[in-house]
Scaffold this motif. Structure first.
Motif, PDB file in Angstrom:
ATOM      1  N   GLU A 147       0.825  -1.213   0.000  1.00 38.85           N
ATOM      2  CA  GLU A 147       0.000   0.000   0.000  1.00 38.85           C
ATOM      3  C   GLU A 147       0.860   1.264   0.000  1.00 38.85           C
ATOM      4  OE1 GLU A 147      -3.518   2.114   2.690  1.00 38.85           O
ATOM      5  OE2 GLU A 147      -2.804   0.098   3.179  1.00 38.85           O
ATOM      6  N   ILE A 148       1.888   1.288   0.828  1.00 38.64           N
ATOM      7  CA  ILE A 148       2.766   2.464   0.908  1.00 38.64           C
ATOM      8  C   ILE A 148       3.504   2.690  -0.404  1.00 38.64           C
ATOM      9  CG2 ILE A 148       4.907   3.330   1.963  1.00 38.64           C
ATOM     10  CD1 ILE A 148       3.907   2.207   4.628  1.00 38.64           C
ATOM     11  N   ILE A 149       4.038   1.615  -0.989  1.00 36.39           N
ATOM     12  CA  ILE A 149       4.788   1.736  -2.244  1.00 36.39           C
ATOM     13  C   ILE A 149       3.887   2.242  -3.369  1.00 36.39           C
ATOM     14  CG2 ILE A 149       6.009   0.415  -4.030  1.00 36.39           C
ATOM     15  CD1 ILE A 149       7.076  -1.369  -1.705  1.00 36.39           C
ATOM     16  N   LYS A 150       2.665   1.700  -3.451  1.00 35.93           N
ATOM     17  CA  LYS A 150       1.731   2.133  -4.498  1.00 35.93           C
ATOM     18  C   LYS A 150       1.315   3.586  -4.303  1.00 35.93           C
ATOM     19  CE  LYS A 150      -0.274  -2.286  -5.957  1.00 35.93           C
ATOM     20  NZ  LYS A 150      -1.512  -3.097  -6.049  1.00 35.93           N
ATOM     21  N   ASN A 151       1.055   3.972  -3.068  1.00 40.64           N
ATOM     22  CA  ASN A 151       0.659   5.350  -2.792  1.00 40.64           C
ATOM     23  C   ASN A 151       1.767   6.338  -3.143  1.00 40.64           C
ATOM     24  OD1 ASN A 151      -1.872   4.620  -1.888  1.00 40.64           O
ATOM     25  ND2 ASN A 151      -1.332   4.646   0.278  1.00 40.64           N
ATOM     26  N   MET A 152       3.015   5.961  -2.851  1.00 36.25           N
ATOM     27  CA  MET A 152       4.129   6.849  -3.164  1.00 36.25           C
ATOM     28  C   MET A 152       4.277   7.021  -4.674  1.00 36.25           C
ATOM     29  SD  MET A 152       7.074   6.012  -0.325  1.00 36.25           S
ATOM     30  CE  MET A 152       7.827   7.628  -0.387  1.00 36.25           C
ATOM     31  N   ALA A 153       4.042   5.953  -5.426  1.00 34.33           N
ATOM     32  CA  ALA A 153       4.122   6.046  -6.888  1.00 34.33           C
ATOM     33  C   ALA A 153       3.023   6.953  -7.435  1.00 34.33           C
ATOM     34  CB  ALA A 153       4.014   4.659  -7.513  1.00 34.33           C
ATOM     35  N   ASN A 154       1.831   6.847  -6.870  1.00 34.73           N
ATOM     36  CA  ASN A 154       0.712   7.693  -7.305  1.00 34.73           C
ATOM     37  C   ASN A 154       0.965   9.168  -7.028  1.00 34.73           C
ATOM     38  OD1 ASN A 154      -0.801   5.515  -8.237  1.00 34.73           O
ATOM     39  ND2 ASN A 154      -1.836   5.220  -6.268  1.00 34.73           N
ATOM     40  N   GLU A 155       1.692   9.438  -5.954  1.00 34.23           N
ATOM     41  CA  GLU A 155       1.896  10.821  -5.518  1.00 34.23           C
ATOM     42  C   GLU A 155       3.147  11.470  -6.105  1.00 34.23           C
ATOM     43  OE1 GLU A 155       2.151  10.290  -1.336  1.00 34.23           O
ATOM     44  OE2 GLU A 155       0.022   9.768  -1.091  1.00 34.23           O
ATOM     45  N   LYS A 156       4.059  10.665  -6.644  1.00 28.43           N
ATOM     46  CA  LYS A 156       5.359  11.205  -7.036  1.00 28.43           C
ATOM     47  C   LYS A 156       5.644  11.052  -8.531  1.00 28.43           C
ATOM     48  CE  LYS A 156       7.540  10.399  -2.529  1.00 28.43           C
ATOM     49  NZ  LYS A 156       7.793  11.817  -2.206  1.00 28.43           N
ATOM     50  N   THR A 157       6.456  11.985  -9.038  1.00 26.40           N
ATOM     51  CA  THR A 157       6.984  11.841 -10.395  1.00 26.40           C
ATOM     52  C   THR A 157       8.093  10.799 -10.369  1.00 26.40           C
ATOM     53  OG1 THR A 157       8.667  13.539 -10.065  1.00 26.40           O
ATOM     54  CG2 THR A 157       6.510  14.275 -10.918  1.00 26.40           C
ATOM     55  N   PHE A 158       8.535  10.381 -11.528  1.00 29.38           N
ATOM     56  CA  PHE A 158       9.592   9.371 -11.637  1.00 29.38           C
ATOM     57  C   PHE A 158      10.846   9.742 -10.838  1.00 29.38           C
ATOM     58  CE2 PHE A 158      13.186   7.690 -14.348  1.00 29.38           C
ATOM     59  CZ  PHE A 158      13.093   6.381 -13.921  1.00 29.38           C
ATOM     60  N   PRO A 159      11.435  10.948 -11.040  1.00 33.24           N
ATOM     61  CA  PRO A 159      12.629  11.291 -10.256  1.00 33.24           C
ATOM     62  C   PRO A 159      12.375  11.303  -8.759  1.00 33.24           C
ATOM     63  CG  PRO A 159      12.377  12.794 -12.106  1.00 33.24           C
ATOM     64  CD  PRO A 159      11.108  12.000 -12.014  1.00 33.24           C
ATOM     65  N   GLN A 160      11.215  11.813  -8.345  1.00 36.02           N
ATOM     66  CA  GLN A 160      10.885  11.853  -6.916  1.00 36.02           C
ATOM     67  C   GLN A 160      10.759  10.456  -6.327  1.00 36.02           C
ATOM     68  OE1 GLN A 160       7.267  14.119  -7.157  1.00 36.02           O
ATOM     69  NE2 GLN A 160       8.293  16.117  -6.927  1.00 36.02           N
ATOM     70  N   TYR A 161      10.157   9.546  -7.094  1.00 37.04           N
ATOM     71  CA  TYR A 161       9.968   8.174  -6.640  1.00 37.04           C
ATOM     72  C   TYR A 161      11.320   7.463  -6.504  1.00 37.04           C
ATOM     73  CZ  TYR A 161       8.186   3.388  -6.423  1.00 37.04           C
ATOM     74  OH  TYR A 161       7.908   2.102  -6.030  1.00 37.04           O
ATOM     75  N   VAL A 162      12.183   7.650  -7.485  1.00 36.76           N
ATOM     76  CA  VAL A 162      13.518   7.030  -7.438  1.00 36.76           C
ATOM     77  C   VAL A 162      14.290   7.543  -6.230  1.00 36.76           C
ATOM     78  CG1 VAL A 162      15.747   6.861  -8.620  1.00 36.76           C
ATOM     79  CG2 VAL A 162      13.636   6.579  -9.920  1.00 36.76           C
ATOM     80  N   GLN A 163      14.240   8.843  -5.989  1.00 40.23           N
ATOM     81  CA  GLN A 163      14.934   9.404  -4.833  1.00 40.23           C
ATOM     82  C   GLN A 163      14.375   8.853  -3.516  1.00 40.23           C
ATOM     83  OE1 GLN A 163      14.770  13.673  -5.377  1.00 40.23           O
ATOM     84  NE2 GLN A 163      15.841  13.531  -7.340  1.00 40.23           N
ATOM     85  N   ALA A 164      13.063   8.635  -3.476  1.00 41.19           N
ATOM     86  CA  ALA A 164      12.441   8.057  -2.275  1.00 41.19           C
ATOM     87  C   ALA A 164      12.966   6.641  -2.032  1.00 41.19           C
ATOM     88  CB  ALA A 164      10.929   8.053  -2.415  1.00 41.19           C
ATOM     89  N   MET A 165      13.159   5.875  -3.104  1.00 36.21           N
ATOM     90  CA  MET A 165      13.694   4.512  -2.972  1.00 36.21           C
ATOM     91  C   MET A 165      15.146   4.527  -2.520  1.00 36.21           C
ATOM     92  SD  MET A 165      12.332   2.182  -6.150  1.00 36.21           S
ATOM     93  CE  MET A 165      13.131   3.196  -7.404  1.00 36.21           C
ATOM     94  N   LEU A 166      15.952   5.372  -3.150  1.00 39.55           N
ATOM     95  CA  LEU A 166      17.399   5.323  -2.940  1.00 39.55           C
ATOM     96  C   LEU A 166      17.877   6.023  -1.675  1.00 39.55           C
ATOM     97  CD1 LEU A 166      18.769   5.919  -6.566  1.00 39.55           C
ATOM     98  CD2 LEU A 166      18.320   3.747  -5.416  1.00 39.55           C
ATOM     99  N   PHE A 167      17.159   7.057  -1.250  1.00 38.97           N
ATOM    100  CA  PHE A 167      17.667   7.884  -0.156  1.00 38.97           C
ATOM    101  C   PHE A 167      16.919   7.713   1.159  1.00 38.97           C
ATOM    102  CE2 PHE A 167      18.868  10.309  -4.050  1.00 38.97           C
ATOM    103  CZ  PHE A 167      20.222  10.001  -3.994  1.00 38.97           C
TER     104      PHE A 167
END
Length: 214
Positions: A147-167
């Motif tokens: 649920e958290i991963i899907k919600n973050m993808a819905n709320e974020k652009t590609f660069p924002q999502y990648v940064q959320a994963m990596l940082f």
């Protein structure tokens, strides 16, 4: 009787390696346009589609990120510069093994998501608990992770999502939610893979040959 023999013609062997041009690889501007490395080719079109690897430590200068490898795929060439888009990441096997201990539970989630701007990404995360937990608790944590991963993808652009994963933003969010169920030892977003680019970028591969220096 002596037989006259003609001289053999000596063929000149072309050194194809010397004919290659070294292209500098840079990340796209939304990832800071950072220098990633070099790749050789004797034709700029051959550079397209190549995947360059670097460590997150080298990319950011943060020594605590040494366990993550990041991959960028080249989609454009201008002159001797190749432009590469984020393509995925993984985590070293040694680090993952070091985090797994007896009497702990390990909950994995593999989630395919689409970001706000249309990129499809497969994300793999793992939660390590402080002690062994039951099947119901594992199921609850896994549902929460998805649920958290899907919600973050819905709320974020590609660069924002990648940064959320990596940082760490994604891992921290999962940890905060999971520790309400059981004590948590660690959360790792251990792998990602770009499944498809946004529509506009799928057709953006280009080679500007007139600017390529021989």
């Amino acid at each position: 009787m002596a037989v006259a023999r003609g001289r053999r013609k000596v063929r000149k062997v072309r050194d194809k390696w010397k004919e290659k041009v070294w292209y500098e690889i840079y990340a796209t501007p939304e990832f800071g346009g950072v220098f990633i490395g070099y790749t050789p080719a004797n034709d700029p079109s051959l550079v397209l589609g190549r995947v360059a690897e670097t460590s997150l430590k080298d990319l950011t200068g943060d020594p605590t990120k040494h366990m993550h490898r990041v991959y960028f795929k080249i989609f454009g060439v201008t002159g001797n510069k190749a432009i590469a888009q984020y393509y995925g990441h993984d985590t070293t096997r040694e680090y993952m093994k070091s985090q797994v201990r007896r009497r702990r539970s390990k909950i994995d989630a593999i989630v395919d998501v689409t970001t706000q701007d249309g990129y499809k990404i497969r994300t793999k995360a793992t939660v390590l608990t402080a002690y062994r937990i039951n099947t119901k608790q594992k199921s609850d944590i896994r549902k929460m992770m998805v649920e958290i991963i899907k919600n973050m993808a819905n709320e974020k652009t590609f660069p924002q999502y990648v940064q959320a994963m990596l940082f760490g933003e994604m891992a921290e969010k999962i940890k905060e939610a999971a520790k309400k169920i059981v004590p948590i030892k660690n959360v790792i977003i251990y792998k990602s893979e770009v499944l498809s680019l946004a529509k506009k970028e799928e057709n953006e591969g280009y080679v500007r040959e007139e600017e390529v220096s021989a």
